[in-house]
Write a protein that holds these residues in place. Structure first.
Motif, PDB file in Angstrom:
ATOM      1  N   PRO A 177       0.825  -1.212   0.000  1.00 33.64           N
ATOM      2  CA  PRO A 177       0.000   0.000   0.000  1.00 33.64           C
ATOM      3  C   PRO A 177       0.859   1.261   0.000  1.00 33.64           C
ATOM      4  O   PRO A 177       1.961   1.290   0.569  1.00 33.64           O
ATOM      5  N   GLU A 178       0.314   2.293  -0.612  1.00 33.16           N
ATOM      6  CA  GLU A 178       1.028   3.563  -0.725  1.00 33.16           C
ATOM      7  C   GLU A 178       0.979   4.352   0.578  1.00 33.16           C
ATOM      8  O   GLU A 178       1.894   5.120   0.879  1.00 33.16           O
ATOM      9  N   ARG A 179      -0.100   4.169   1.362  1.00 29.42           N
ATOM     10  CA  ARG A 179      -0.299   5.031   2.526  1.00 29.42           C
ATOM     11  C   ARG A 179      -0.645   4.251   3.790  1.00 29.42           C
ATOM     12  O   ARG A 179      -1.234   3.173   3.741  1.00 29.42           O
ATOM     13  N   ASP A 214       0.811  13.240   2.656  1.00 32.26           N
ATOM     14  CA  ASP A 214       0.642  12.366   1.493  1.00 32.26           C
ATOM     15  C   ASP A 214       0.919  10.900   1.827  1.00 32.26           C
ATOM     16  O   ASP A 214       0.658  10.022   1.005  1.00 32.26           O
ATOM     17  N   ASP A 215       1.417  10.649   3.012  1.00 36.62           N
ATOM     18  CA  ASP A 215       1.712   9.275   3.420  1.00 36.62           C
ATOM     19  C   ASP A 215       0.554   8.627   4.176  1.00 36.62           C
ATOM     20  O   ASP A 215       0.681   7.478   4.624  1.00 36.62           O
ATOM     21  N   PHE A 216      -0.582   9.341   4.314  1.00 40.95           N
ATOM     22  CA  PHE A 216      -1.679   8.848   5.146  1.00 40.95           C
ATOM     23  C   PHE A 216      -3.040   9.074   4.490  1.00 40.95           C
ATOM     24  O   PHE A 216      -3.238  10.046   3.753  1.00 40.95           O
ATOM     25  N   TYR A 217      -3.977   8.181   4.809  1.00 40.75           N
ATOM     26  CA  TYR A 217      -5.401   8.459   4.655  1.00 40.75           C
ATOM     27  C   TYR A 217      -5.871   8.979   6.002  1.00 40.75           C
ATOM     28  O   TYR A 217      -5.546   8.406   7.047  1.00 40.75           O
ATOM     29  N   PHE A 218      -6.639  10.068   5.996  1.00 35.47           N
ATOM     30  CA  PHE A 218      -7.065  10.675   7.241  1.00 35.47           C
ATOM     31  C   PHE A 218      -8.567  10.524   7.453  1.00 35.47           C
ATOM     32  O   PHE A 218      -9.365  10.637   6.506  1.00 35.47           O
ATOM     33  N   HIS A 219      -8.924  10.286   8.717  1.00 33.09           N
ATOM     34  CA  HIS A 219     -10.331  10.312   9.110  1.00 33.09           C
ATOM     35  C   HIS A 219     -10.878  11.707   8.844  1.00 33.09           C
ATOM     36  O   HIS A 219     -10.217  12.718   9.114  1.00 33.09           O
ATOM     37  N   VAL A 251      -0.734  -0.005  19.657  1.00 34.23           N
ATOM     38  CA  VAL A 251       0.335   0.814  19.103  1.00 34.23           C
ATOM     39  C   VAL A 251      -0.282   1.760  18.090  1.00 34.23           C
ATOM     40  O   VAL A 251      -1.359   1.501  17.544  1.00 34.23           O
ATOM     41  N   GLU A 252       0.363   2.875  17.873  1.00 34.00           N
ATOM     42  CA  GLU A 252      -0.096   3.830  16.859  1.00 34.00           C
ATOM     43  C   GLU A 252      -0.432   3.073  15.580  1.00 34.00           C
ATOM     44  O   GLU A 252       0.305   2.178  15.162  1.00 34.00           O
ATOM     45  N   SER A 253      -1.545   3.416  14.960  1.00 33.17           N
ATOM     46  CA  SER A 253      -2.079   2.603  13.870  1.00 33.17           C
ATOM     47  C   SER A 253      -1.064   2.351  12.754  1.00 33.17           C
ATOM     48  O   SER A 253      -1.027   1.260  12.183  1.00 33.17           O
ATOM     49  N   PHE A 254      -0.220   3.320  12.445  1.00 32.06           N
ATOM     50  CA  PHE A 254       0.697   3.126  11.323  1.00 32.06           C
ATOM     51  C   PHE A 254       1.730   2.032  11.608  1.00 32.06           C
ATOM     52  O   PHE A 254       2.304   1.459  10.677  1.00 32.06           O
ATOM     53  N   TYR A 288       1.091  -0.603   6.833  1.00 30.72           N
ATOM     54  CA  TYR A 288      -0.196  -1.118   7.289  1.00 30.72           C
ATOM     55  C   TYR A 288      -1.253  -0.087   6.920  1.00 30.72           C
ATOM     56  O   TYR A 288      -1.200   1.072   7.337  1.00 30.72           O
ATOM     57  N   SER A 289      -2.232  -0.524   6.121  1.00 25.49           N
ATOM     58  CA  SER A 289      -3.178   0.426   5.555  1.00 25.49           C
ATOM     59  C   SER A 289      -4.605  -0.050   5.769  1.00 25.49           C
ATOM     60  O   SER A 289      -4.867  -1.094   6.388  1.00 25.49           O
ATOM     61  N   LEU A 290      -5.538   0.719   5.239  1.00 27.49           N
ATOM     62  CA  LEU A 290      -6.949   0.381   5.397  1.00 27.49           C
ATOM     63  C   LEU A 290      -7.290  -0.977   4.803  1.00 27.49           C
ATOM     64  O   LEU A 290      -8.155  -1.691   5.319  1.00 27.49           O
TER      65      LEU A 290
END
Length: 588
Positions: free
Chosen positions: A179-181, A210-215, A268-271, A293-295
């Motif tokens: 995954p990219e993010r 750009d490294d994350f999908y955000f809620h 642990v922090e989700s990432f 680790y991604s969605l």
């Protein structure tokens, strides 16, 4: 494979990672059930969006938390993280039954989450696997099968909504989707809690938005549920509930099986979930990450029931493709292909999503390959996660059942003086009862409970005395499938649950919505043709409305727009019928 990168990640011990406390303490549980659960849950969100609160917004705006399982998580993940700010497009708009016709019952907005089930034909799944992993590799290399369901989730459920992009790296047994993010709460949170962490050689400072999908701001805080499967090669292995949120992923509980135990003491922090643990100091762990680790990973684990189902479906195709028989199958090869198919079917456990896992906590940890099961393998309502991770005290439970309520009150309940109707197996276990009646009686878990059911004892969250009255009330409300099966239970006492880390939770008020046919809605449809097609088509295997509203979880996964919208609008109508009760429950 990409080389690993060193990061530092926050560790949240015990219950320090609970969802942020909210003033209104309101929650919505969306059950599992594949495309049926997504469609019904979609309607429930549409219905809540159609009701106004007392602040100029909607009731949906007033909900603090969503806890979801399996197909409910398909919906929750997209709703929570999609950057589409037009909720009329992302969800849809409530259409009262007297406005529905044969011509508009299948109308979904262009961007609607309701299009997701239509992508899930088994042909589409095979194409996604062929294009990304290769059916021949699935046959020849059991090591890559664990990625089959995550790839399907990414390509067919999340990618159309901009929530998956990635590459396939490696070859043979090392093929891996990359995954990219990552995903996280929001830009500010990421910058303050992830990017700022420092340490020798860590790469946190290089991370950007750009490294994350955000809620997405303004939407309920999501709690998406799965389980650690203690022995993923065993069908009825003990399960440890895992919750995933935009902030952290982890578990707080303990399981024991055959003299071996697993204790999880936080998150642990989700990432950094599924990272390789290296060392830790204070509240931070130093980890190596070679794959983000991604969605797709959290959503795939939450709905891992389908990993096994997909394994069964693709066995023949993978075997045939590996034999070079995409076209004409020579008679002399048929036996060898059948043998190859049988070999895959005997190893369906290899399709279980597997990741590196290390129990978060204050002390030294260890890395171990771990299987994850569908969230609904233990609790299919979402209540376990809601009670474990949030402070919600006023909860709507949308149990989007495959099994309708029984038509007669002919089953005894141990400890309850009245007989009740049969109810889905997911409900009794919440109250400490075995999932199915024993000799015509619902009985409590005990040392006489069959071994293959004992693991479900971990799902209890309420006192057993509340079970019988709940079923009686749902049956009375249904009125012989004339009205919605809904009821309100006040001040339900929450039991301590060491498997999920639930302790001294107090009481909660719950509005139960049980997915069950209600002819009152059909009677309100002005189009007699549509009304008859729904009323009688639910018995016809050739009808779009077959099994409505209790579409089959496994066999009716690729619902078309008519099937999706019919169920969504039905549930949106139920929410509207409950307008006053919901506003009273939420104090609006």
């Amino acid at each position: 494979m990409s080389s690993s990168v060193k990061y530092k990640a926050r560790i949240y011990s015990q219950n320090a990672w609970n969802a942020p406390n909210k003033k209104t303490k309101t929650g919505l549980c969306l059950s599992g059930g594949g495309s049926r659960a997504l469609s019904a849950g979609l309607g429930q969100l549409i219905g809540l969006k159609s009701l106004s609160n007392n602040n100029g917004g909607t009731v949906l705006d007033s909900i603090d938390y969503i806890s979801s399982v399996s197909g409910g998580t398909w919906l929750t993940s997209i709703f929570s993280f999609s950057t589409n700010q037009n909720l009329d497009d992302l969800l849809g708009v409530y259409a009262p039954p007297d406005t529905l016709t044969e011509s508009n019952i299948g109308d979904l907005p262009t961007g609607s989450i309701g299009h997701a089930p239509g992508n899930l034909s088994y042909t589409g799944m095979l194409d996604a696997l062929h294009d990304n992993i290769g059916l021949e590799n699935i046959y020849n290399h059991p090591e890559v099968r664990k990625w089959a369901w995550p790839v399907i989730v990414g390509e067919l459920i999340l990618k159309p909504y901009g929530l998956y992009n990635g590459t396939i790296e490696g070859s043979g047994q090392n093929i891996t989707p990359m995954p990219e993010r990552f995903f996280s709460l929001d830009q500010t949170y990421m910058e303050n809690n992830i990017k700022t962490l420092t340490g020798d050689g860590v790469a946190n400072g290089s991370l950007t938005g750009d490294d994350f999908y955000f809620h997405q701001s303004g939407r309920p805080f999501p709690i998406m549920n799965t389980n650690i499967k203690f022995n993923y090669q065993q069908d009825n292995s003990a399960l440890l509930p895992v919750q995933g949120t935009p902030v952290a992923v982890g578990a707080t509980g303990e399981i024991n099986e055959s003299g071996v135990s697993l204790t999880a003491d936080g998150a642990v922090e989700s990432f950094a979930f599924t990272s390789d643990w290296r060392s830790q100091t204070g509240e931070g762990a130093f980890v190596d990450i070679s794959r983000r680790y991604s969605l797709i990973d959290l959503v795939a684990c939450s709905s891992a029931f389908f990993a096994n189902a997909v394994g069964k479906k693709i066995a023949a195709s993978a075997a045939a493709f590996a034999a070079g028989t995409q076209h004409q199958i020579a008679a002399e090869k048929k036996d060898s292909i059948k043998q190859a198919e049988t070999a895959i079917l005997k190893d369906l456990a290899s399709f279980v999503p597997q990741y590196n896992y290390w129990p978060a906590g204050p002390s030294t940890s260890n890395n171990q390959n771990t299987g994850f099961s569908d969230g609904g393998s233990l609790d299919n309502t979402g209540l376990l996660g809601m009670l474990a991770r949030s402070d919600a005290t006023r909860i709507i439970v949308c149990y989007n059942a495959e099994i309708p309520l029984g038509g007669r009150e002919d089953i005894a309940v141990s400890g309850y003086g009245k007989k009740v109707a049969a109810i889905s197996t997911d409900i009794p276990i919440l109250f400490g009862y075995q999932p199915k009646p024993v000799n015509g009686t619902y009985v409590l878990f005990s040392d006489k409970t069959p071994v293959d059911l004992k693991f479900l004892e971990a799902a209890q969250v309420f006192e057993s005395s509340a079970f019988g009255p709940l079923v009686s009330q749902l049956f009375a409300a249904s009125n012989g499938q004339q009205s919605p099966a809904v009821t309100f239970t006040c001040s339900l006492k929450v039991c301590d649950n060491p498997y999920a880390g639930i302790c001294k939770r107090g009481t909660v008020d719950v509005l139960w919505i049980y997915n069950n046919y209600a002819d009152t809605w059909v009677k309100k449809i002005s189009s007699w043709m549509l009304a008859d097609n729904i009323r009688y088509g639910r018995y016809d295997p050739l009808s779009d409305f077959y099994n409505f509203p209790n579409y089959d979880t496994a066999l009716q996964i690729d619902l078309n727009s008519t099937q999706v919208n019919a169920l969504a609008q039905y549930q949106a109508w139920i929410i509207n019928q409950l307008s006053e009760q919901i506003k009273q429950l939420f104090g609006l």
